[in-house]
Write an enzyme that holds these catalytic residues in place. Structure first.
Site, PDB file in Angstrom:
ATOM      1  N   HIS A 143      19.429  72.995 -81.602  1.00  0.00           N
ATOM      2  CA  HIS A 143      19.612  71.540 -81.588  1.00  0.00           C
ATOM      3  C   HIS A 143      18.797  70.987 -80.426  1.00  0.00           C
ATOM      4  CE1 HIS A 143      21.163  67.636 -80.891  1.00  0.00           C
ATOM      5  NE2 HIS A 143      21.885  67.986 -79.846  1.00  0.00           N
ATOM      6  N   ASN A 168      16.543  63.252 -78.790  1.00  0.00           N
ATOM      7  CA  ASN A 168      17.709  63.934 -79.361  1.00  0.00           C
ATOM      8  C   ASN A 168      18.230  63.083 -80.523  1.00  0.00           C
ATOM      9  OD1 ASN A 168      20.323  64.808 -79.900  1.00  0.00           O
ATOM     10  ND2 ASN A 168      20.853  65.165 -77.760  1.00  0.00           N
ATOM     11  N   CYS A 181      26.444  66.524 -82.533  1.00  0.00           N
ATOM     12  CA  CYS A 181      25.245  67.377 -82.429  1.00  0.00           C
ATOM     13  C   CYS A 181      25.356  68.640 -83.277  1.00  0.00           C
ATOM     14  CB  CYS A 181      24.997  67.763 -80.986  1.00  0.00           C
ATOM     15  SG  CYS A 181      24.807  66.330 -79.939  1.00  0.00           S
TER      16      CYS A 181
HETATM   17  O1  UT7 Z   1      23.050  66.593 -77.616  1.00  0.00           O
HETATM   18  C1  UT7 Z   1      24.363  66.623 -77.136  1.00  0.00           C
HETATM   19  C2  UT7 Z   1      24.475  67.452 -75.942  1.00  0.00           C
HETATM   20  N1  UT7 Z   1      23.828  66.785 -74.835  1.00  0.00           N
HETATM   21  C3  UT7 Z   1      23.282  67.518 -73.898  1.00  0.00           C
HETATM   22  O2  UT7 Z   1      23.254  68.721 -74.000  1.00  0.00           O
HETATM   23  C4  UT7 Z   1      22.747  66.809 -72.679  1.00  0.00           C
HETATM   24  C5  UT7 Z   1      23.025  67.618 -71.452  1.00  0.00           C
HETATM   25  N2  UT7 Z   1      22.645  66.954 -70.228  1.00  0.00           N
HETATM   26  C6  UT7 Z   1      21.373  66.648 -69.899  1.00  0.00           C
HETATM   27  O3  UT7 Z   1      20.476  66.821 -70.688  1.00  0.00           O
HETATM   28  C7  UT7 Z   1      21.102  66.148 -68.514  1.00  0.00           C
HETATM   29  O4  UT7 Z   1      22.280  66.235 -67.734  1.00  0.00           O
HETATM   30  C8  UT7 Z   1      20.578  64.672 -68.466  1.00  0.00           C
HETATM   31  C9  UT7 Z   1      19.152  64.640 -69.011  1.00  0.00           C
HETATM   32  C10 UT7 Z   1      21.462  63.775 -69.291  1.00  0.00           C
HETATM   33  C11 UT7 Z   1      20.549  64.164 -67.037  1.00  0.00           C
HETATM   34  O5  UT7 Z   1      19.771  65.009 -66.237  1.00  0.00           O
HETATM   35  P1  UT7 Z   1      20.349  65.562 -64.851  1.00  0.00           P
HETATM   36  O6  UT7 Z   1      19.286  66.370 -64.271  1.00  0.00           O
HETATM   37  O7  UT7 Z   1      21.656  66.225 -65.118  1.00  0.00           O
HETATM   38  O8  UT7 Z   1      20.532  64.232 -64.017  1.00  0.00           O
HETATM   39  P2  UT7 Z   1      21.860  63.598 -63.392  1.00  0.00           P
HETATM   40  O9  UT7 Z   1      22.742  63.048 -64.457  1.00  0.00           O
HETATM   41  O10 UT7 Z   1      22.449  64.555 -62.416  1.00  0.00           O
HETATM   42  O11 UT7 Z   1      21.268  62.380 -62.566  1.00  0.00           O
HETATM   43  C12 UT7 Z   1      20.415  62.585 -61.430  1.00  0.00           C
HETATM   44  C13 UT7 Z   1      19.987  61.244 -60.896  1.00  0.00           C
HETATM   45  C14 UT7 Z   1      21.146  60.284 -60.673  1.00  0.00           C
HETATM   46  O12 UT7 Z   1      20.861  59.525 -59.503  1.00  0.00           O
HETATM   47  P3  UT7 Z   1      21.525  59.909 -58.076  1.00  0.00           P
HETATM   48  O13 UT7 Z   1      23.014  59.814 -58.325  1.00  0.00           O
HETATM   49  O14 UT7 Z   1      21.069  61.292 -57.792  1.00  0.00           O
HETATM   50  O15 UT7 Z   1      20.978  58.865 -57.189  1.00  0.00           O
HETATM   51  C15 UT7 Z   1      21.089  59.368 -61.871  1.00  0.00           C
HETATM   52  O16 UT7 Z   1      21.613  58.084 -61.618  1.00  0.00           O
HETATM   53  O17 UT7 Z   1      19.118  60.597 -61.836  1.00  0.00           O
HETATM   54  C16 UT7 Z   1      19.615  59.274 -62.104  1.00  0.00           C
HETATM   55  N3  UT7 Z   1      19.276  58.935 -63.502  1.00  0.00           N
HETATM   56  C17 UT7 Z   1      18.067  58.438 -63.837  1.00  0.00           C
HETATM   57  N4  UT7 Z   1      16.994  58.110 -63.114  1.00  0.00           N
HETATM   58  C18 UT7 Z   1      15.925  57.636 -63.773  1.00  0.00           C
HETATM   59  C19 UT7 Z   1      20.015  59.096 -64.617  1.00  0.00           C
HETATM   60  N5  UT7 Z   1      19.315  58.705 -65.686  1.00  0.00           N
HETATM   61  C20 UT7 Z   1      18.110  58.298 -65.240  1.00  0.00           C
HETATM   62  C21 UT7 Z   1      16.966  57.782 -65.872  1.00  0.00           C
HETATM   63  N6  UT7 Z   1      15.887  57.467 -65.104  1.00  0.00           N
HETATM   64  N7  UT7 Z   1      16.884  57.613 -67.205  1.00  0.00           N
END
Ligand code: UT7
Length: 335
Positions: free
Chosen positions: A262, A292, A114
């Protein structure tokens, strides 16, 4: 000593649009979840267009060269940032040299995910500062869609990433109060595996191990991201490295005319915007349309912002990125 300045920008994204709704037919996800957590509405995937990382990079480069008003043979050096090269080796820099039929100048590949474009700009800037080169073609391009796990198992990663390319021509600037004022680079390898694709890699598992294991549950050749951990580090590092750049140049956040972060997650950009008390005109985001695109995200956004007349001569423009490595960095520009 000289400065360097950006004299031409271009970008290319594949025509094929993939909506959140379409992803919800491939995996257990919803438009609502994706928009609420990331801000992404759609992204571009090359699909069966035949485009590759290098070919998209070449298309962006041709636009940047034309807008710079230089001949391709005036380019002294090529720098290509990507995490998704067409081939494991060689990297795509040499493919650009061949595709553009540029004389046998040096071609360098940057592997900083990134923050790849920020690192590439920093290298180019320093080659120009010393007088070694006059015009450098810098490309950030990425083809994610062929390498994502498009099942529910991979949904935490695969809904985020898109394909595309951006390019810039950096050129010698005699006035050292103009152009790129400073660049700031950092890394923290302690967290290398928090956002990584570990196989194939010479250190852990190579292709023959993957084939021999033939394990349907093997996830090691898909990108893995500890999303929340990456998010928490991103907001801290983005803020730090923007402040570092501003302080180096005796600037304050209110002096920023345009911040191009980014495009990792709209929530990260909004957090930074709020923290630095910037208004909507001072921050450019296009993750809603493209997702992204890692190393391509800043040059695509920069090119679009410039096309839309949002960057003007004399503006203070700040570029900043954080991602896999972890690596992060910023660039402060007097446009
Ligand atoms: O570019 C390089 C750098 N990258 C970044 O900066 C990315 C940084 N991270 C993020 O943008 C976020 O952490 C994400 C968008 C990747 C994820 O969002 P989050 O709010 O942190 O969600 P999470 O990973 O804590 O997941 C919450 C819930 C989980 O379910 P449970 O365990 O609460 O039942 C996941 O399994 O959402 C679930 N989940 C989804 N649900 C529907 C994960 N992905 C999805 C999805 N659709 N695509």
């Amino acid at each position: 000593m000289y400065n360097s300045k950006i004299i031409g920008l271009g970008h290319f994204v594949p025509e094929h649009i993939v909506t959140n709704e379409e992803l919800s037919q491939l995996m257990d996800t919803t438009d609502e979840w994706i928009q609420e957590r990331t801000g992404i509405q759609e992204r571009r995937w090359v699909k069966d267009s035949g485009d590759t990382t290098s070919s998209m990079g070449v298309k962006a480069a041709k636009i940047a060269i034309e807008r710079a008003g230089i001949d391709k043979d005036e380019i002294d050096f090529i720098i290509f940032a990507t995490l998704s090269p067409d081939m494991y080796f060689p990297g795509p820099g040499v493919q650009v040299q061949e595709a553009l039929k540029i004389k046998t100048v040096g071609a360098l590949d940057i592997r900083n995910q990134c923050s790849g474009f920020i690192y590439a700009i920093s290298v180019a800037d320093n080659f120009i500062k010393t007088g070694m080169y006059k015009n450098i073609l810098v490309i950030g391009a990425e083809l994610h869609s062929h390498g994502l796990d498009k099942t529910t198992r991979g949904r935490g990663v695969s809904v985020i990433f898109g394909d595309g390319a951006g390019a810039a021509i950096l050129s010698r600037e005699e006035d050292t109060t103009k152009g790129i004022l400073s660049t700031h680079l950092h890394s923290q390898g302690e967290h290398a595996e928090e956002l990584a694709l570990i196989a194939p890699g010479m250190g852990k598992r190579w292709v023959n191990d993957i084939i021999a294991d033939n394990d349907p549950n093997d996830e090691s050749y898909f990108p893995h991201m500890n999303g929340q951990f990456v998010f928490k580090n991103a907001v801290v590092r983005f803020s730090e490295v923007i402040m570092e750049g501003l302080q180096k140049n005796n600037l304050k956040p209110e002096h920023i005319d345009m911040l191009i972060p980014h495009q990792a997650n709209l929530r990260i950009s909004q957090f930074i915007q709020k923290k630095f008390q910037l208004n909507d005109d001072q921050v450019f985001n296009n993750i809603q349309k493209y997702g992204n695109t890692t190393a391509a995200s800043i040059p695509i956004a920069l090119s679009e912002a410039w096309e839309q007349g949002k960057i003007k001569t004399g503006d203070t423009v700040v570029l900043a990125a954080f991602g896999s490595g972890f690596t992060w960095g910023s660039v402060i520009i007097k446009w």
